[in-house]
Write an enzyme that holds these catalytic residues in place. Structure first.
Site, PDB file in Angstrom:
ATOM      1  N   ASP A  40      50.479  10.705  61.073  1.00 13.41           N
ATOM      2  CA  ASP A  40      50.059   9.359  60.698  1.00 13.41           C
ATOM      3  C   ASP A  40      50.597   8.318  61.680  1.00 13.41           C
ATOM      4  O   ASP A  40      49.911   7.361  62.029  1.00 13.41           O
ATOM      5  CB  ASP A  40      50.561   9.014  59.293  1.00 13.41           C
ATOM      6  CG  ASP A  40      49.930   9.913  58.246  1.00 13.41           C
ATOM      7  OD1 ASP A  40      49.111  10.775  58.641  1.00 13.41           O
ATOM      8  OD2 ASP A  40      50.257   9.768  57.057  1.00 13.41           O
ATOM      9  N   TYR A  43      48.493   7.959  64.688  1.00 13.61           N
ATOM     10  CA  TYR A  43      47.250   7.246  64.357  1.00 13.61           C
ATOM     11  C   TYR A  43      47.533   5.745  64.310  1.00 13.61           C
ATOM     12  O   TYR A  43      46.808   4.941  64.894  1.00 13.61           O
ATOM     13  CB  TYR A  43      46.705   7.741  63.012  1.00 13.61           C
ATOM     14  CG  TYR A  43      45.394   7.102  62.632  1.00 13.61           C
ATOM     15  CD1 TYR A  43      44.186   7.649  63.060  1.00 13.61           C
ATOM     16  CD2 TYR A  43      45.370   5.942  61.860  1.00 13.61           C
ATOM     17  CE1 TYR A  43      42.977   7.055  62.728  1.00 13.61           C
ATOM     18  CE2 TYR A  43      44.165   5.340  61.525  1.00 13.61           C
ATOM     19  CZ  TYR A  43      42.973   5.905  61.956  1.00 13.61           C
ATOM     20  OH  TYR A  43      41.783   5.309  61.623  1.00 13.61           O
ATOM     21  N   SER A  89      15.662   6.961  40.427  1.00 18.96           N
ATOM     22  CA  SER A  89      16.609   7.752  39.638  1.00 18.96           C
ATOM     23  C   SER A  89      15.971   9.124  39.421  1.00 18.96           C
ATOM     24  O   SER A  89      14.830   9.358  39.823  1.00 18.96           O
ATOM     25  CB  SER A  89      16.927   7.071  38.323  1.00 18.96           C
ATOM     26  OG  SER A  89      15.741   6.829  37.620  1.00 18.96           O
ATOM     27  N   LYS A 128      26.277  16.639  40.066  1.00 17.84           N
ATOM     28  CA  LYS A 128      25.894  15.267  39.747  1.00 17.84           C
ATOM     29  C   LYS A 128      27.176  14.456  39.605  1.00 17.84           C
ATOM     30  O   LYS A 128      27.875  14.540  38.596  1.00 17.84           O
ATOM     31  CB  LYS A 128      25.063  15.203  38.468  1.00 17.84           C
ATOM     32  CG  LYS A 128      24.533  13.798  38.218  1.00 17.84           C
ATOM     33  CD  LYS A 128      23.484  13.774  37.129  1.00 17.84           C
ATOM     34  CE  LYS A 128      22.821  12.420  36.997  1.00 17.84           C
ATOM     35  NZ  LYS A 128      23.745  11.320  36.738  1.00 17.84           N
ATOM     36  N   ARG A 149      22.534   0.130  44.036  1.00 17.41           N
ATOM     37  CA  ARG A 149      21.163   0.464  43.679  1.00 17.41           C
ATOM     38  C   ARG A 149      20.466  -0.716  42.993  1.00 17.41           C
ATOM     39  O   ARG A 149      19.289  -0.964  43.228  1.00 17.41           O
ATOM     40  CB  ARG A 149      21.196   1.682  42.757  1.00 17.41           C
ATOM     41  CG  ARG A 149      19.880   2.066  42.179  1.00 17.41           C
ATOM     42  CD  ARG A 149      19.953   3.463  41.582  1.00 17.41           C
ATOM     43  NE  ARG A 149      18.673   3.800  40.993  1.00 17.41           N
ATOM     44  CZ  ARG A 149      18.348   3.549  39.731  1.00 17.41           C
ATOM     45  NH1 ARG A 149      19.219   2.981  38.929  1.00 17.41           N
ATOM     46  NH2 ARG A 149      17.164   3.863  39.281  1.00 17.41           N
ATOM     47  N   GLU A 187      27.069   8.736  46.445  1.00 14.09           N
ATOM     48  CA  GLU A 187      27.796   8.236  45.285  1.00 14.09           C
ATOM     49  C   GLU A 187      29.222   7.849  45.685  1.00 14.09           C
ATOM     50  O   GLU A 187      29.927   8.653  46.298  1.00 14.09           O
ATOM     51  CB  GLU A 187      27.841   9.357  44.229  1.00 14.09           C
ATOM     52  CG  GLU A 187      28.135   8.890  42.836  1.00 14.09           C
ATOM     53  CD  GLU A 187      26.874   8.517  42.042  1.00 14.09           C
ATOM     54  OE1 GLU A 187      25.772   8.393  42.646  1.00 14.09           O
ATOM     55  OE2 GLU A 187      26.997   8.347  40.820  1.00 14.09           O
ATOM     56  N   LYS A 328      22.434  18.151  32.512  1.00 12.88           N
ATOM     57  CA  LYS A 328      23.717  17.615  32.047  1.00 12.88           C
ATOM     58  C   LYS A 328      24.688  18.667  31.509  1.00 12.88           C
ATOM     59  O   LYS A 328      24.280  19.780  31.154  1.00 12.88           O
ATOM     60  CB  LYS A 328      23.453  16.610  30.929  1.00 12.88           C
ATOM     61  CG  LYS A 328      22.658  15.416  31.381  1.00 12.88           C
ATOM     62  CD  LYS A 328      23.546  14.370  31.965  1.00 12.88           C
ATOM     63  CE  LYS A 328      23.565  13.168  31.031  1.00 12.88           C
ATOM     64  NZ  LYS A 328      24.328  12.078  31.581  1.00 12.88           N
ATOM     65  N   CYS A 425      64.512  13.062  13.440  1.00 16.83           N
ATOM     66  CA  CYS A 425      65.927  13.238  13.125  1.00 16.83           C
ATOM     67  C   CYS A 425      66.570  12.000  12.499  1.00 16.83           C
ATOM     68  O   CYS A 425      67.722  12.041  12.088  1.00 16.83           O
ATOM     69  CB  CYS A 425      66.705  13.645  14.369  1.00 16.83           C
ATOM     70  SG  CYS A 425      66.914  12.303  15.545  1.00 16.83           S
ATOM     71  N   CYS A 446      68.487  15.912  17.716  1.00 13.65           N
ATOM     72  CA  CYS A 446      67.116  15.739  17.238  1.00 13.65           C
ATOM     73  C   CYS A 446      66.366  17.061  17.355  1.00 13.65           C
ATOM     74  O   CYS A 446      66.283  17.643  18.443  1.00 13.65           O
ATOM     75  CB  CYS A 446      66.426  14.654  18.060  1.00 13.65           C
ATOM     76  SG  CYS A 446      64.685  14.462  17.647  1.00 13.65           S
TER      77      CYS A 446
HETATM   78  S1  IVH Z   1      19.582  12.375  44.018  1.00 11.13           S
HETATM   79  C1  IVH Z   1      15.443  10.675  44.294  1.00 11.13           C
HETATM   80  N1  IVH Z   1      21.806  13.751  43.845  1.00 11.13           N
HETATM   81  O1  IVH Z   1      22.519  10.222  39.575  1.00 11.13           O
HETATM   82  C2  IVH Z   1      16.729  11.306  43.952  1.00 11.13           C
HETATM   83  N2  IVH Z   1      21.635  11.731  42.597  1.00 11.13           N
HETATM   84  O2  IVH Z   1      19.387   9.074  38.607  1.00 11.13           O
HETATM   85  C3  IVH Z   1      17.831  10.338  43.958  1.00 11.13           C
HETATM   86  N3  IVH Z   1      23.673  11.165  41.346  1.00 11.13           N
HETATM   87  O3  IVH Z   1      22.448   7.084  39.914  1.00 11.13           O
HETATM   88  C4  IVH Z   1      19.112  10.795  43.424  1.00 11.13           C
HETATM   89  N4  IVH Z   1      24.854  12.913  41.976  1.00 11.13           N
HETATM   90  O4  IVH Z   1      23.550   8.018  41.980  1.00 11.13           O
HETATM   91  C5  IVH Z   1      21.136  12.654  43.440  1.00 11.13           C
HETATM   92  N5  IVH Z   1      23.728  15.052  43.842  1.00 11.13           N
HETATM   93  C6  IVH Z   1      23.058  13.955  43.436  1.00 11.13           C
HETATM   94  C7  IVH Z   1      23.637  13.008  42.565  1.00 11.13           C
HETATM   95  C8  IVH Z   1      22.885  11.907  42.156  1.00 11.13           C
HETATM   96  C9  IVH Z   1      24.851  11.798  41.264  1.00 11.13           C
HETATM   97  C10 IVH Z   1      23.368   9.919  40.627  1.00 11.13           C
HETATM   98  C11 IVH Z   1      22.634   8.896  41.427  1.00 11.13           C
HETATM   99  C12 IVH Z   1      21.780   8.178  40.429  1.00 11.13           C
HETATM  100  C13 IVH Z   1      21.614   9.181  39.356  1.00 11.13           C
HETATM  101  C14 IVH Z   1      20.237   9.757  39.411  1.00 11.13           C
END
Ligand code: IVH
Length: 683
Positions: A40, A43, A89, A128, A149, A187, A328, A425, A446
């Site tokens: 470090d 750097y 999304s 995700k 976004r 993300e 999910k 205690c 205790c």
């Molecule tokens: S792809 C057109 N890949 O999930 C496809 N999204 O609605 C665009 N997210 O808020 C998204 N991990 O920020 C993609 N591996 C991943 C992701 C991801 C998290 C989030 C994204 C968005 C929501 C998708």
């Protein structure tokens, strides 16, 4: 955009360009690859050199300069940014079972009009991430804008905050020329350990704690004043593209992510290309099993048709692509009723309010207890018995109540108060002036502290008494068989067999284990005493430094400060412990009961590694890591976790990692197992 202004001397310009390249390279090694090549301090020196050059020649200062990750920028408001390509999304599959994956594959095949005997579709599968979506705009390789976004069409300009994230390159790396325009989407998130550390610091300060990593990351990214990010370490993963000009995208999504990684962007290693529904189901299950062990929160996995040509054929419905779906996992936060608050007493007497909850399924298990940390935090969150509260359980972290669901209380409920007497205690509860923690002053009188102390004493790394677990400790303490540690060694088979559910055989086994534990080491014994602030490593350092228990007991705070890594807080804690006559008495009784260890001089034999620090990396051919460590310590050496200038030797085996690189960088001597053995033999 390397510095190329006119009125700057050639040498300065060239050096600045060189420093840019060096600093971008080392930042990538450090933040993205987690494999630094230089210390470090080196750097920092390069960084300061560039800062000085830029101060002398302001024309050298370009937006992609590594010095531009600056804190202290305050904006009047976040400017709107119209996305060149909308930020869509993805459809969410809420059926958390395998059926969710099967349904997606079936839909893709139908929409592509594939016949049942056509080959399986190939999918890019990834995590995700649970954070905030960001669009990074790179023009000719330089980060010029970062935007949230927003509603998908228009987001907010958060460049000043995104620039402070070390993992996000200010300039794309790579051999080939950067494309004229490349928008990278991904993300921003916060790792769980960074989040826990942040909240730990907040608690120490008596400040507000944050609810979860996602809200913290999202809140931080949208701050007007980027100094708010100074104490919040954020991370980033790229997962896709926005607008692109002058760059030929690879033919698959997976290869696109590889290309982004080559540009120096962080891309998660937890991804794969799989075939068909079966591949999706396997990935979903594999990640579910790993979810708790991941360093960050995820709320699912994402499946994407890998081939870009197929993605184009599938197209979009309204605002969602037909070629991707999020599958999910069970939520890590849930609302439930707070039925009551109990006080738990820990080994050091600390009182923790524990929420008794209406059982709730969260993060994959049923939770009915969760920590409320301390009474001040509880007050700040405004939580009272009877409230609906939010429980969070993520990873291996113990479940906690993070807040309450705002709703009217049907009748008045008083604020929770800490008891004045220990619920276990009856001793007085005390709180250090200005401190946050309440403690039982009962010490080993205790039962709760005694139980915890016994469990600690018996632990594998302490006296290693096999078979002495929490159930038995409860029985021994609650049945009044044990009040002090030394009484453990007075337990005979007869007394033990009288306990419920204790067979003669188990009683005999425990007595044998107790007998065996008497032969120990000074380090284990010191650790087993459970002195506050004295962990295993400190115990070893103390044992090595003083060599005998009597010398340790007699040591003054000043003398204790001479021990490696012992600071004032630890020294004070040790001194306080031995200043209590009953603690010294316990020690004497344990010795009288037969607990013994080789005294320093007699035990040590030759100490060829005395005062030396070694670091182990990779797999050695014959020695396990624990064995190597034990041999080194027996020879007077010390094993450290990371390589620094203070390291004397790095011992490497197969698949040695970045520690080896670091050793070479620092010029630390590198040995293999044979070399280590030679050292141990005094060579
Ligand atoms: S792809 C057109 N890949 O999930 C496809 N999204 O609605 C665009 N997210 O808020 C998204 N991990 O920020 C993609 N591996 C991943 C992701 C991801 C998290 C989030 C994204 C968005 C929501 C998708």
């Amino acid at each position: 955009m390397s510095p190329a202004p006119t009125d700057v001397p050639d040498t300065a310009r060239r050096r600045a360009a060189e420093l840019h390249a060096l600093l971008h390279h080392h930042a990538h090694r450090y933040y993205v690859l987690d494999a630094p090549e230089i210390p470090d301090a080196d750097y920092d020196r390069l960084f300061q050199e560039l800062q000085a050059l830029e101060a002398a020649h302001p024309a050298l200062l370009t937006p992609d300069s590594p010095t531009q990750r600056v804190l202290g920028q305050v904006l009047p408001g976040l400017a709107p940014v119209r996305h060149a390509v909308p930020m869509l999304s993805i459809r969410t599959e809420t059926d958390t079972t395998a059926a969710g994956a099967l349904a997606f594959d079936a839909r893709v095949r139908r929409e592509l009009a594939l016949a049942p005997d056509d080959p399986p579709v190939r999918y890019a599968v990834e995590l995700k991430f649970d954070g905030l979506a960001i669009n990074l705009r790179y023009e000719r390789g330089v980060l010029v804008q970062a935007a949230t976004r927003g509603d998908g069409e228009t987001g907010e300009d958060v460049t000043h905050n995104i620039r402070t994230i070390g993992q996000i390159p200010l300039r794309l790396l790579g051999e080939t020329a950067a494309p004229p325009l490349l928008e990278v989407r991904g993300e921003v998130y916060m790792r769980r350990d960074d989040f826990e550390r942040l909240n730990e610091r907040q608690r120490e300060k008596g400040g507000r704690t944050f609810i979860n990593p996602r809200n913290t990351a999202a809140g931080a990214v949208r701050q007007l004043d980027n100094r708010a990010l100074a104490d919040k370490k954020l991370s980033f993963f790229a997962y896709g593209l926005g607008d692109v000009q002058g760059w030929v995208q690879p033919p698959t999504h997976s290869a696109t992510l590889d290309a982004l990684a080559a540009f120096g962007l962080p891309v998660s290693a937890e991804r794969a290309v799989v075939a068909g529904a079966e591949g999706l189901v396997t990935f979903h299950a594999r990640i579910a099993a790993q979810r708790d062990a991941l360093p960050f929160d995820i709320d699912g996995v994402v499946y994407k048709v890998d081939e870009i040509a197929l993605q184009r054929r599938l197209g979009f419905v309204t605002r969602e692509p037909r070629w991707a779906v999020a599958h999910k996992y069970p939520a890590q936060e849930q609302a439930t009723r707070l039925n009551g608050i109990e006080i738990q007493v820990g080994r050091t007497g600390k009182l923790t309010p524990v929420a008794k909850l209406e059982p709730v399924f969260v993060g994959g298990t049923t939770v009915s207890n969760a920590t409320l940390h301390n009474v001040f935090e509880l007050r700040r969150k405004g939580v009272r018995i009877g409230d609906r509260v939010i429980v969070r359980r993520a990873g291996d972290v113990i479940p906690e109540v993070v807040g309450r669901v705002p709703e009217a209380r049907p009748h008045y409920v008083p604020n929770f108060r800490m008891p004045r007497q220990c619920p276990v205690c009856g001793s007085a509860v005390v709180r250090e002036k200005g401190g946050i923690d309440h403690r039982c002053s009962g010490g080993l009188f205790c039962a709760a502290q005694r139980k915890q102390a016994l469990l600690h004493f018996a632990g594998r790394r302490a006296m290693d008494i096999e078979g002495l677990g929490d159930k038995l400790v409860d029985q021994l303490v609650d049945g009044g068989l044990i009040r002090t540690l030394p009484e453990l060694y007075k337990l005979g088979v007869a007394k033990l067999s009288a306990l419920e559910r204790m067979a003669d055989k188990s009683a005999a086994n425990l007595v044998a284990a107790l007998e065996k534990s008497k032969a120990t080491t000074l380090a284990r014994f010191v650790y087993a005493l459970g002195i506050r602030q004295v962990g295993e490593t400190t115990a070893k350092d103390l044992a090595r430094h003083f060599g005998s228990l009597d010398r340790l007991i007699a040591a003054s705070e000043d003398e204790l400060l001479q021990v490696r890594d012992v600071g004032p807080v630890v020294a004070r804690s040790i001194r306080t412990f031995f200043d209590q006559p009953h603690n010294v008495e316990v020690v004497e009784q344990l010795r009288a009961a037969g607990v013994h260890w080789p005294e320093h001089e007699a035990a040590l034999g030759p100490q060829p590694l005395a005062g030396r620090t070694l670091v182990l990396t990779g797999t050695l051919p014959t020695l396990s890591r624990d064995e190597a460590k034990a041999l080194i310590e027996a020879a007077g050496g010390r094993v450290a976790g990371s390589v620094s200038k203070k390291t004397d030797y790095v011992v490497t085996g197969a698949e040695a990692g970045s520690k080896l690189d670091k050793a070479r960088e620092l010029g630390v001597a590198v040995l293999d197992e044979d070399g280590l053995r030679a050292l141990l033999a005094g060579g």
